[in-house]
Scaffold this motif. Structure first.
Motif, mmCIF file in Angstrom:
data_model
loop_
_atom_site.group_PDB
_atom_site.id
_atom_site.type_symbol
_atom_site.label_atom_id
_atom_site.label_comp_id
_atom_site.label_asym_id
_atom_site.label_seq_id
_atom_site.Cartn_x
_atom_site.Cartn_y
_atom_site.Cartn_z
ATOM 1 N N MET A 5 21.729 7.817 -16.099
ATOM 2 C CA MET A 5 21.306 6.626 -14.903
ATOM 3 C C MET A 5 19.950 6.702 -14.753
ATOM 4 S SD MET A 5 23.392 6.780 -11.545
ATOM 5 C CE MET A 5 22.474 7.906 -10.493
ATOM 6 N N ALA A 6 19.258 5.645 -14.226
ATOM 7 C CA ALA A 6 17.879 5.617 -14.141
ATOM 8 C C ALA A 6 17.500 6.296 -12.942
ATOM 9 C CB ALA A 6 17.346 4.278 -14.160
ATOM 10 N N PRO A 7 16.495 7.142 -13.030
ATOM 11 C CA PRO A 7 16.024 8.059 -11.668
ATOM 12 C C PRO A 7 15.860 6.831 -10.361
ATOM 13 C CG PRO A 7 14.344 8.204 -13.247
ATOM 14 C CD PRO A 7 15.535 7.194 -13.840
ATOM 15 N N PRO A 8 16.051 7.199 -9.231
ATOM 16 C CA PRO A 8 15.728 6.418 -8.194
ATOM 17 C C PRO A 8 14.283 6.005 -8.178
ATOM 18 C CG PRO A 8 16.051 8.568 -7.356
ATOM 19 C CD PRO A 8 16.407 8.596 -8.837
ATOM 20 N N ARG A 9 13.838 4.699 -7.979
ATOM 21 C CA ARG A 9 12.578 4.190 -7.736
ATOM 22 C C ARG A 9 11.831 4.971 -6.633
ATOM 23 N NH1 ARG A 9 9.365 0.073 -5.895
ATOM 24 N NH2 ARG A 9 10.737 -0.179 -4.248
ATOM 25 N N ARG A 10 10.712 5.584 -6.871
ATOM 26 C CA ARG A 10 9.880 6.129 -5.665
ATOM 27 C C ARG A 10 8.891 5.279 -5.459
ATOM 28 N NH1 ARG A 10 9.678 12.147 -5.425
ATOM 29 N NH2 ARG A 10 11.790 12.901 -6.033
ATOM 30 N N VAL A 11 8.529 5.048 -4.183
ATOM 31 C CA VAL A 11 7.405 4.124 -3.807
ATOM 32 C C VAL A 11 6.075 5.314 -3.455
ATOM 33 C CG1 VAL A 11 6.770 2.813 -1.527
ATOM 34 C CG2 VAL A 11 9.058 2.999 -2.033
ATOM 35 N N PRO A 12 5.008 4.699 -4.123
ATOM 36 C CA PRO A 12 3.843 5.342 -4.115
ATOM 37 C C PRO A 12 3.295 5.343 -2.651
ATOM 38 C CG PRO A 12 3.532 3.492 -5.244
ATOM 39 C CD PRO A 12 5.071 3.654 -5.012
ATOM 40 N N VAL A 13 2.796 6.582 -2.115
ATOM 41 C CA VAL A 13 2.257 6.685 -0.824
ATOM 42 C C VAL A 13 0.792 6.798 -0.965
ATOM 43 C CG1 VAL A 13 2.240 7.814 1.340
ATOM 44 C CG2 VAL A 13 4.393 7.724 -0.032
ATOM 45 N N ILE A 14 -0.104 5.834 -0.693
ATOM 46 C CA ILE A 14 -1.613 6.159 -0.927
ATOM 47 C C ILE A 14 -1.974 6.265 0.367
ATOM 48 C CG2 ILE A 14 -3.518 4.775 -1.330
ATOM 49 C CD1 ILE A 14 -1.770 2.991 -2.968
ATOM 50 N N VAL A 15 -3.038 7.515 0.511
ATOM 51 C CA VAL A 15 -3.982 7.678 1.687
ATOM 52 C C VAL A 15 -5.154 7.129 1.680
ATOM 53 C CG1 VAL A 15 -4.835 9.785 3.147
ATOM 54 C CG2 VAL A 15 -2.632 10.009 1.862
ATOM 55 N N LEU A 16 -5.778 6.484 2.857
ATOM 56 C CA LEU A 16 -6.719 5.840 2.994
ATOM 57 C C LEU A 16 -7.439 6.567 4.072
ATOM 58 C CD1 LEU A 16 -8.480 3.081 2.238
ATOM 59 C CD2 LEU A 16 -6.975 2.006 3.889
ATOM 60 N N ALA A 17 -8.563 7.122 3.821
ATOM 61 C CA ALA A 17 -9.297 7.784 4.478
ATOM 62 C C ALA A 17 -10.853 7.628 4.485
ATOM 63 C CB ALA A 17 -9.106 9.422 4.112
ATOM 64 N N GLY A 18 -11.521 8.101 5.467
ATOM 65 C CA GLY A 18 -12.987 7.755 5.339
ATOM 66 C C GLY A 18 -13.452 8.002 7.066
ATOM 67 N N PHE A 19 -14.633 8.329 7.219
ATOM 68 C CA PHE A 19 -15.145 8.669 8.279
ATOM 69 C C PHE A 19 -15.008 7.556 9.475
ATOM 70 C CE2 PHE A 19 -18.531 9.650 11.454
ATOM 71 C CZ PHE A 19 -18.130 10.981 12.024
ATOM 72 N N LEU A 20 -15.259 7.786 10.645
ATOM 73 C CA LEU A 20 -15.191 6.906 11.952
ATOM 74 C C LEU A 20 -15.922 5.517 11.522
ATOM 75 C CD1 LEU A 20 -15.985 9.163 14.982
ATOM 76 C CD2 LEU A 20 -13.558 8.139 14.228
ATOM 77 N N GLY A 21 -15.189 4.397 11.441
ATOM 78 C CA GLY A 21 -16.123 3.128 11.468
ATOM 79 C C GLY A 21 -16.467 2.812 9.876
ATOM 80 N N SER A 22 -15.991 3.751 8.995
ATOM 81 C CA SER A 22 -16.362 3.552 7.559
ATOM 82 C C SER A 22 -16.100 2.035 6.971
ATOM 83 C CB SER A 22 -16.220 4.471 6.818
ATOM 84 O OG SER A 22 -14.715 4.914 6.789
ATOM 85 N N GLY A 23 -14.640 1.582 7.405
ATOM 86 C CA GLY A 23 -14.201 0.301 6.937
ATOM 87 C C GLY A 23 -12.678 0.429 6.503
ATOM 88 N N LYS A 24 -12.003 1.361 7.133
ATOM 89 C CA LYS A 24 -10.672 1.705 6.406
ATOM 90 C C LYS A 24 -9.858 0.296 6.737
ATOM 91 C CE LYS A 24 -10.574 5.492 8.509
ATOM 92 N NZ LYS A 24 -11.761 5.550 9.333
ATOM 93 N N THR A 25 -9.925 -0.012 8.146
ATOM 94 C CA THR A 25 -8.987 -0.983 8.422
ATOM 95 C C THR A 25 -9.492 -2.258 7.937
ATOM 96 O OG1 THR A 25 -8.676 -0.040 10.617
ATOM 97 C CG2 THR A 25 -8.140 -2.163 10.619
ATOM 98 N N THR A 26 -10.683 -2.720 7.983
ATOM 99 C CA THR A 26 -11.216 -3.844 6.963
ATOM 100 C C THR A 26 -10.572 -3.735 5.630
ATOM 101 O OG1 THR A 26 -13.084 -3.794 8.192
ATOM 102 C CG2 THR A 26 -13.091 -5.133 6.722
#
Ligand SMILES: Nc1nc2c(ncn2[C@@H]2O[C@H](COP(=O)(O)OP(=O)(O)OP(=O)(O)O)[C@@H](O)[C@H]2O)c(=O)[nH]1
Length: 394
Positions: A1-22
């Motif tokens: 049986m194929a192993p369950p598909r796992r969803v990759p979790v990416i961390v988006l970091a950076g100092f205050l105001g560096s542009g993460k939300t953008t």
């Protein structure tokens, strides 16, 4: 049986105001059918980032208030991951936007420790502010460690930095983290494929991230089960910062608010939120962003059912919360008193700091960058259009 598909979790970091939300918003708008779940962590009890991301994402879970790496309960993180990653949610990838003061390594540990059978850690993307990096690094050498922990460094705000400075910064990043891939971007425009396929791609990331080192640190912290509380956060970025929230149903007077911004104390590094200028502009709400000396407003039309409201988060070091709140309250427009009805020129000062939407690059002839120098004086910036580079993996 194929192993369950796992969803990759990416961390988006950076100092205050560096542009993460953008960057996150760019990815969401250009995901090409990939279903993205987002976990957004705001430093401050008004969740400005979460509001900015909401509506653009297949599923978004806000995790406030305070830094993911210490103030947020690991159970909340586990629950958010589980909710987004369970097969019925149908997500292809989860992006965790950490607050600008979070320790990325601690956030990674939280993800590794979550033990969810549906997720797999997908890497750290560290956003570096091309216009502020050297200033911030001088104050916070911890940023060098963050860059070293990254799988991918996004050297952002390329449009503000200029070609020569970008070349110099790339050299600096190569020195700090030899061989780390660096991609240059303006307004968060990177190729989403750099992030979205981490599971199927051969990943040198494991070596780059040094999971062993991360886990060893964890053991040294005496926090082997990943539980919160045992770790010493005194050396973390957020230990030196505090956030102040301000909400007002009374509109702000544009000139007074600009005077407040011009005179903001040097320790007040980051201001973000939404401003209602009342009768001076009855149809729009203005998003405001200050990052160091950088200042921008972005108007957006209010929905008919939306109450006008000003909501601000101010993040700084050594700031006086009460004094800031008082100063902001004193910016309110008083239509019945001496202020009277607004004059048409009242908004001119604010409009100088409005730029065209990011997806429509500014015409270089229009002097789009009205950054201020340290004294608050307007200062013409670099031309705004720098093409997005191909990633440099060497
Ligand atoms: N000129 C220019 N401005 C940018 C770029 N990327 C982001 N900005 C602006 O920088 C300000 C801060 O951007 P955000 O994306 O909110 O930064 P952030 O890292 O999410 O901020 P925090 O969550 O407070 O740490 C906003 O005014 C953005 O429009 C860029 O590449 N060029």
């Amino acid at each position: 049986m194929a192993p369950p598909r796992r969803v990759p979790v990416i961390v988006l970091a950076g100092f205050l105001g560096s542009g993460k939300t953008t960057l996150l918003n760019y990815l969401l708008r250009h995901s090409g059918g990939t279903r993205i779940g987002a976990i957004v962590n705001d430093f401050g009890s008004i969740e400005i980032d979460a509001m900015t991301v909401a509506g653009q994402v297949d599923s978004m879970v806000p995790l406030g208030d305070g830094c993911l790496c210490c103030a947020v309960d690991t159970d909340d993180m586990d629950e958010a991951l589980d909710r987004l990653a369970r097969p019925s949610a149908g997500m292809d990838v989860i992006i965790v936007e950490a607050s600008g003061l979070a320790e990325p390594e601690t956030v990674i540990r939280m993800i590794l420790a979550s033990g969810s059978e549906h997720t797999v850690y997908g890497g750290l993307v560290e956003v570096v502010d091309g216009a502020e990096f050297e200033n911030v690094r001088a104050r916070h050498p911890e940023l060098e460690r963050h860059v070293r922990a990254a799988d991918l460094v996004v050297l952002g705000k390329a449009d503000r930095a200029g070609e020569t400075e970008l070349r110099r910064l790339r050299g600096r990043l190569e020195q700090l983290a030899p061989g780390r891939p660096v991609v240059t971007a303006s307004h968060g425009r990177i190729d989403p494929a750099l992030l979205f396929d981490p599971v199927h791609r051969p990943r040198p990331a494991v070596e780059q991230l040094s999971f062993d080192a991360l886990l060893r640190d964890e053991a040294e912290d005496g926090d082997e089960d990943g539980a919160e509380g045992a770790e010493d956060h005194s050396g973390h970025l957020h230990a030196a910062y505090e956030s102040v929230e301000f909400t007002s149903a009374r509109p702000l007077d544009p000139r007074r608010f600009l005077d407040f911004l011009d005179g903001r104390p040097p320790g007040l590094y980051r201001i973000k939120g939404f401003v209602d200028f009342g009768p001076a502009d009855p149809v729009n709400t203005y998003a405001v962003h200050a990052v160091g000396a950088f200042l921008r407003f972005a108007p957006s039309r209010r929905r008919a059912d939306e109450e006008p409201l000003t909501q601000l988060v101010l993040i700084g070091s050594g700031t006086d919360a009460e004094a800031l709140r008082k100063e902001l309250a004193a910016c309110a427009h008083d239509a019945t008193g001496t202020d009277g009805p607004p004059r048409p020129e009242a908004m001119w000062g604010v409009l100088r700091y409005v730029e065209p939407p990011a997806d429509e690059p500014a015409d270089a002839s229009e002097d789009p960058d009205h950054d201020r120098d340290q004294n608050g004086a307007p200062d013409a910036g670099e031309p705004s259009e720098v093409p997005v580079d191909e990633p440099d993996f060497g």
